[in-house]
Design an enzyme around this catalytic site. Structure first.
Site, PDB file in Angstrom:
ATOM      1  N   ASP A 292       0.862  -1.181   0.000  1.00 16.23           N
ATOM      2  CA  ASP A 292       0.000   0.000   0.000  1.00 16.23           C
ATOM      3  C   ASP A 292       0.905   1.239   0.000  1.00 16.23           C
ATOM      4  O   ASP A 292       2.133   1.155   0.121  1.00 16.23           O
ATOM      5  CB  ASP A 292      -0.987  -0.018   1.170  1.00 16.23           C
ATOM      6  CG  ASP A 292      -2.230   0.828   0.858  1.00 16.23           C
ATOM      7  OD1 ASP A 292      -2.180   1.646  -0.090  1.00 16.23           O
ATOM      8  OD2 ASP A 292      -3.247   0.692   1.554  1.00 16.23           O
TER       9      ASP A 292
HETATM   10  C1  BGC Z   1      -5.100   3.198   0.107  1.00 15.52           C
HETATM   11  C2  BGC Z   1      -5.322   2.191  -0.981  1.00 15.52           C
HETATM   12  C3  BGC Z   1      -5.193   2.846  -2.336  1.00 15.52           C
HETATM   13  C4  BGC Z   1      -3.849   3.530  -2.436  1.00 15.52           C
HETATM   14  C5  BGC Z   1      -3.593   4.190  -3.767  1.00 15.52           C
HETATM   15  C6  BGC Z   1      -3.842   4.028  -0.120  1.00 15.52           C
HETATM   16  O1  BGC Z   1      -3.757   5.076   0.779  1.00 15.52           O
HETATM   17  O2  BGC Z   1      -5.028   2.531   1.343  1.00 15.52           O
HETATM   18  O3  BGC Z   1      -6.576   1.601  -0.824  1.00 15.52           O
HETATM   19  O4  BGC Z   1      -5.353   1.888  -3.342  1.00 15.52           O
HETATM   20  O5  BGC Z   1      -3.762   4.507  -1.426  1.00 15.52           O
HETATM   21  O6  BGC Z   1      -4.353   5.321  -3.949  1.00 15.52           O
END
Ligand code: BGC
Length: 736
Positions: A272
């Protein structure tokens, strides 16, 4: 769980193809270590430093990018990667398409209340089609985290509290995203997230510590992921949280042992956002270099945005701390995905596609259908609803005509101006002559907290209610009160909305409340004093029309809750599939000091206000004649039950027939009820249908003392009914 009806086939991104493997082998032998590490780096393009970005792509330091919406920009980045980098390896473009790309559907929690995998597969396919036209190759969804804590803002993004329903909907969404008939012949890969147990954050605070037993992990939190991967998902996103002391990004148990050794899954693991770098804040790495080391050893293939891999991985290999073979394995998975996506052959997106694909009438229609089916009627005393068209209505509340808030927290490329509010929906349905008065009454939240609300106009709202036949209040949360990093400790109506509601109720006029929110709220006062409540969630661009259709009876509501509504925040977590405990609340308990000692609160019921599976319609259904067709079932057999469901009201309606079981004696404790089957049926007034549900005995297992999945012989209770707390009861025995 057959979700294949009437749908285009889906790509299986887990099927290994020897021709692709040969192409990967060839490329790998020609790549420098730096180029390999580049494939393991994902960045969010910084357009302010465009030259730097282009140079990084040109020199092969970037493997994928995220959240870019303009096709021209995507094509330009792709051109540099394909034509100007040494090996011409294209980029993968990833996007958070959580509930629609441009045609915004209801938030996923709302969608799950349809209990309709086929419909959600169509919605996911529509979103993927638009995303494909926008140049996306990779969708960072579905979010399949089981969530039992409505304080957690990301409960909005998932399918609620139940792993069985979660599995069915995970499969549907993966199939929709990975459909074979997307715009421009493009392919898209799904990315189930956030692996794993992210929804169990302590206190419902996003990113917070998670500590759970391996049994709960395997029985509750892993199954939706496994189902998504079995459906062909080619990637997975690891979560931010720690699990029993080991952050997911450094957790070899979940990333290597479970994904690779146990499940033999060949897809790509993506961290993530910045999560690898955050191993430092977690306190398991001293610096980015150690974070990179721990993450790659644990099994991360791609570093989203932390720079730990691009800055340190090559050195770590040269220093002998990371075997190059490990890097090769990760790069193999990334390249394989790129070949499977077809982007080596077709790296560009035709900019003309979007004009026909985005917001096409069929998708707007589909968004309406999903919104209509995801709203849940919580209360309808005295059949106040549906309203007659000539009713004089006062439309009151901060969410009556607010476009952005209906988009929810992950609006992707959705545009507020394309949203139909409740007011717009009323007007569209009733025509310009509609007998409506509109008063906002207050803001969603006041300025500086709830106390200072310059929009406060309770008197105006009361006056409008008095002059009308019925007051319809549209109340709830703003889009940004749920979603990532937006947890709440109080789940009542924010700002002055409760005061507004109480003042309008005090007029004595009949009141309907439409609740717009990204999570289950605490609605105790409302449930006591308001005769009709419709939970409309954040319903996307057709939200307002769907609400109008339901309130005026054009559509009979059919949504059923997938996450419990607590009576008070103090009950959280409250969910139907809890354990019995040694002192169950429904039994006598142990009497000590003249009190029954058992698992309960002194000052609150143990039941949710509205529980899992619950939802009303404008008709009524009766269940009769439950027959357990297989009172004795071989351990590898199938349990079959039949029941007659009759529409006893005066309107056609949809019922979600739900099947629950309880394994009475296990080698470890089992939940008091577990969903193991469901089907949705439509019945005309007076019509009855014999419904048969099958449960393979293999579905009835759990992780036993030795932590392997076992199906135990023994006696089970079974219920078939309208929700997790009602239903006709039977029994069957699984035979050894
Ligand atoms: C979130 C994810 C997301 C990623 C990209 C993160 O902060 O937890 O769910 O896909 O950002 O935007």
């Amino acid at each position: 769980m057959d979700t294949t009806m009437n749908a285009a086939p889906a790509y299986d991104f887990t099927a290994i193809d020897s021709e692709i493997e040969a192409r990967v082998d060839d490329l790998l032998t020609r790549m420098t270590l730096e180029e390999k590490v580049g494939q393991m780096n994902q960045v969010s393009p910084n357009w302010d430093a465009r030259e730097e970005l282009e140079a990084a792509i040109r020199s092969g330091q970037v493997g994928s990018v995220l959240n870019v919406w303009e096709v021209a920009k995507i094509n330009e980045m792709q051109r540099i990667a394909v034509e100007e980098s040494r090996l011409g390896i294209p980029l993968i473009v990833g996007t958070d398409v959580i509930h629609g790309y441009r045609t915004i559907f209801p938030i996923p929690l709302a969608e799950s209340c349809t209990w309709d995998p086929d419909l959600l597969e169509q919605a996911a396919r529509a979103a993927a089609d638009e995303a494909a036209a926008g140049g996306t190759d990779w969708i960072f969804a579905p979010m399949v985290d089981v969530a039992r804590d409505p304080r957690w803002g990301r409960i909005a993004e998932g399918a609620g509290e139940d792993p069985f329903l979660g599995r069915a909907l995970a499969v549907a969404r993966v199939r929709g995203f990975q459909a074979t008939d997307l715009a421009g012949g493009k392919r898209i890969v799904a990315c189930p997230k956030h692996y794993v147990a992210y929804g169990l954050a302590e206190g419902g605070k996003d990113y917070n510590t998670v500590d759970l037993s391996e049994r709960a992990l395997r029985d509750v939190y892993l199954p939706p992921f496994k189902a998504a991967l079995d459906a062909g998902a080619g990637s997975i996103m690891s979560s931010f949280n720690e699990i029993a002391g080991v952050p997911a990004s450094a957790n070899a148990f979940i990333l290597r042992q479970i994904l690779r050794d146990e499940w033999d899954w060949p897809g790509v693991v993506l961290s993530d956002y910045d999560a690898i770098g955050e191993l430092i804040q977690h306190g398991v790495a001293a610096d980015h270099k150690e974070a990179a080391l721990k993450a790659v050893l644990a099994g991360e293939d791609i570093d989203m945005m932390s720079q730990a891999f691009p800055d340190h991985l090559a050195d770590l290999v040269r220093e002998g701390k990371v075997p190059e073979a490990l890097v090769d394995e990760a790069v193999r998975r990334v390249l394989r995905l790129k070949f499977m996506l077809g982007i080596f052959e077709n790296p560009y997106t035709d900019p003309a596609l979007q004009a026909d694909v985005l917001l096409q009438p069929a998708y707007r229609e589909l968004a309406l259908r999903v919104a209509q089916k995801s709203a849940v009627l919580l209360k309808n005393e005295g059949s106040l609803l549906p309203l007659a068209p000539e009713t004089k209505v006062a439309l009151i509340g901060p969410l009556v005509d607010d476009q952005p808030e209906l988009l929810g927290s992950w609006a992707c490329d959705g545009k507020p101006e394309e949203v139909e509010t409740v007011l717009a929906g009323f007007k569209a349905l009733l025509g310009p002559k509609a007998a409506l008065t509109v008063v906002k009454g207050c803001a969603i939240e006041g300025r500086d907290g709830a106390d200072d609300d310059p929009e406060l106009d309770i008197e105006g709202a009361v006056k409008a209610a008095r002059a009308a036949d019925v007051a319809v209040l549209v109340l709830g949360e703003s889009a940004m009160m749920s979603g990532e990093a937006h947890s709440r400790a109080y789940l009542g109506l924010p700002g002055k909305q409760q005061a507004l509601l109480e003042a309008v109720v005090a007029t004595g006029k009949p009141v309907v409340v439409v609740v717009i929110a990204g999570r289950p709220l605490v609605l105790g006062w409302m449930a006591q004093h308001v005769p009709a409540i419709l939970m409309a969630w954040q319903g996307g661009i057709r939200s307002g029309r769907a609400v109008a259709d339901i309130l005026y009876g054009e559509v009979n509501p059919s949504g059923r809750l997938t996450a419990s509504f607590p009576r008070t925040e103090g009950q959280i977590p409250v969910y139907y599939a809890h354990k019995s405990t040694g002192r169950p609340v429904n039994e006598r308990g142990v009497i000590q000091f003249n009190r029954a000692h058992k698992v309960k609160y002194l000052d609150e019921s143990d039941l949710p206000l509205y529980g899992f599976g619950y939802g009303l319609t404008y008709t009524t259904f009766e269940y009769a004649d439950l027959a357990v067709e297989t009172p004795e079932v071989p351990i590898d057999g199938i349990v079959t039950v039949s029941v007659t469901v009759r529409n006893t009201g005066e309107r056609a309606g949809d019922e979600v027939v739900q099947l629950y079981v309880q394994d009475l004696i296990g080698e470890v404790t089992r939940p008091v009820r577990e969903l193991k089957g469901f089907c949705k049926i439509s019945l005309q007034p007076g019509e009855s249908r014999r419904v048969t549900l099958n449960v393979p005995a293999s579905e009835l297992g759990f992780h036993g003392l030795a932590m392997s999945y076992i199906v135990e012989p023994g006696e089970f209770k079974i219920w078939v009914g309208p929700n997790a707390y009602e239903g006709l009861e039977g029994r069957f025995v699984l035979e050894a």
